[in-house]
Write a protein that holds these residues in place. Sequence first.
Motif, PDB file in Angstrom:
ATOM      1  N   GLU A   1      32.831  27.351  25.608  1.00 17.98           N
ATOM      2  CA  GLU A   1      31.978  28.059  25.005  1.00 17.98           C
ATOM      3  C   GLU A   1      30.760  28.551  26.118  1.00 17.98           C
ATOM      4  O   GLU A   1      30.559  29.904  25.997  1.00 17.98           O
ATOM      5  CB  GLU A   1      31.158  27.826  23.450  1.00 17.98           C
ATOM      6  CG  GLU A   1      32.314  27.396  22.570  1.00 17.98           C
ATOM      7  CD  GLU A   1      31.656  26.910  21.454  1.00 17.98           C
ATOM      8  OE1 GLU A   1      32.345  27.044  20.264  1.00 17.98           O
ATOM      9  OE2 GLU A   1      30.959  25.867  21.644  1.00 17.98           O
TER      10      GLU A   1
ATOM     11  N   ASP B   1      32.391  30.918  28.531  1.00 11.92           N
ATOM     12  CA  ASP B   1      32.603  32.322  28.101  1.00 11.92           C
ATOM     13  C   ASP B   1      31.379  33.100  28.005  1.00 11.92           C
ATOM     14  O   ASP B   1      31.374  34.406  28.266  1.00 11.92           O
ATOM     15  CB  ASP B   1      33.093  32.255  26.449  1.00 11.92           C
ATOM     16  CG  ASP B   1      34.571  31.710  26.512  1.00 11.92           C
ATOM     17  OD1 ASP B   1      35.314  31.582  27.598  1.00 11.92           O
ATOM     18  OD2 ASP B   1      35.162  31.345  25.317  1.00 11.92           O
TER      19      ASP B   1
ATOM     20  N   ARG C   1      36.839  40.947  24.667  1.00  9.25           N
ATOM     21  CA  ARG C   1      37.697  39.700  24.679  1.00  9.25           C
ATOM     22  C   ARG C   1      36.965  38.563  24.506  1.00  9.25           C
ATOM     23  O   ARG C   1      37.264  37.472  23.518  1.00  9.25           O
ATOM     24  CB  ARG C   1      38.708  39.931  25.341  1.00  9.25           C
ATOM     25  CG  ARG C   1      39.801  38.608  25.433  1.00  9.25           C
ATOM     26  CD  ARG C   1      40.864  38.811  26.644  1.00  9.25           C
ATOM     27  NE  ARG C   1      40.274  38.331  27.980  1.00  9.25           N
ATOM     28  CZ  ARG C   1      39.710  37.428  28.285  1.00  9.25           C
ATOM     29  NH1 ARG C   1      40.212  36.060  27.655  1.00  9.25           N
ATOM     30  NH2 ARG C   1      39.475  37.265  29.798  1.00  9.25           N
TER      31      ARG C   1
ATOM     32  N   ASN D   1      33.611  38.249  23.523  1.00 11.97           N
ATOM     33  CA  ASN D   1      32.909  37.852  22.564  1.00 11.97           C
ATOM     34  C   ASN D   1      33.257  38.338  21.485  1.00 11.97           C
ATOM     35  O   ASN D   1      32.714  38.752  20.279  1.00 11.97           O
ATOM     36  CB  ASN D   1      31.699  39.470  22.686  1.00 11.97           C
ATOM     37  CG  ASN D   1      30.701  38.883  23.975  1.00 11.97           C
ATOM     38  OD1 ASN D   1      30.561  37.701  24.209  1.00 11.97           O
ATOM     39  ND2 ASN D   1      30.145  39.727  24.556  1.00 11.97           N
ATOM     40  N   GLY D   2      34.582  37.878  21.058  1.00 10.44           N
ATOM     41  CA  GLY D   2      35.082  37.734  19.784  1.00 10.44           C
ATOM     42  C   GLY D   2      35.526  39.410  19.118  1.00 10.44           C
ATOM     43  O   GLY D   2      35.323  39.460  17.913  1.00 10.44           O
ATOM     44  N   GLY D   3      35.675  40.107  20.218  1.00  7.74           N
ATOM     45  CA  GLY D   3      35.816  41.554  19.611  1.00  7.74           C
ATOM     46  C   GLY D   3      34.763  42.679  19.618  1.00  7.74           C
ATOM     47  O   GLY D   3      34.834  43.599  19.440  1.00  7.74           O
ATOM     48  N   HIS D   4      33.405  41.968  19.922  1.00  9.75           N
ATOM     49  CA  HIS D   4      32.321  42.940  20.067  1.00  9.75           C
ATOM     50  C   HIS D   4      32.050  43.381  21.357  1.00  9.75           C
ATOM     51  O   HIS D   4      31.993  42.700  22.376  1.00  9.75           O
ATOM     52  CB  HIS D   4      31.153  42.034  19.584  1.00  9.75           C
ATOM     53  CG  HIS D   4      31.171  41.386  18.337  1.00  9.75           C
ATOM     54  ND1 HIS D   4      31.069  42.071  17.042  1.00  9.75           N
ATOM     55  CD2 HIS D   4      31.309  40.178  17.845  1.00  9.75           C
ATOM     56  CE1 HIS D   4      31.248  41.261  16.164  1.00  9.75           C
ATOM     57  NE2 HIS D   4      31.508  40.229  16.563  1.00  9.75           N
TER      58      HIS D   4
END
Length: 148
Positions: free
Chosen positions: A26, A29, A76, A78-81
């Motif tokens: 994490e 990321d 990708r 950031n979880g789609g944000h």
Amino acid sequence: MYEPIRTKSVHTMAAAPEIPHRSREEELDIRLAGHLTALLTVTDELHALASQSAAHGRGADALAVAADEIAEQVARLNGGHYPLRAEPTGGDPSRRQALEQRARTLAGNALVIATSREDTAAIALAVERLEAHGDGATVAGLPDLATA
């Protein structure tokens, strides 16, 4: 002679279960997304400079495509944000060399983190951006640091 310690040890406080901790993945990321977001900002600035100059018309198109690819990677991670994109200032064309150097530095940082994450998509993007902002040198010509 010595007074007893009245406070809790900092070591026991750090292990408290109520404090949320992130995993190494994490953290990587987050770092990679940060470097790519900064690279996106510099790419947008370079795109604005290239758009002002008629001689760099094709370069402006390539920078726009690159910015979209970087935004996809950040989303990708950031979880789609999708990242917020600042309005480029454009400005003085003499800034181009400094912006190119900054883009190389950010792409190199992103490459290091992507390599440690073993993220092939981010590695490919970082290598592409390194070569695009390089002085004609390719990443393939660099020594293999893993075996050095």
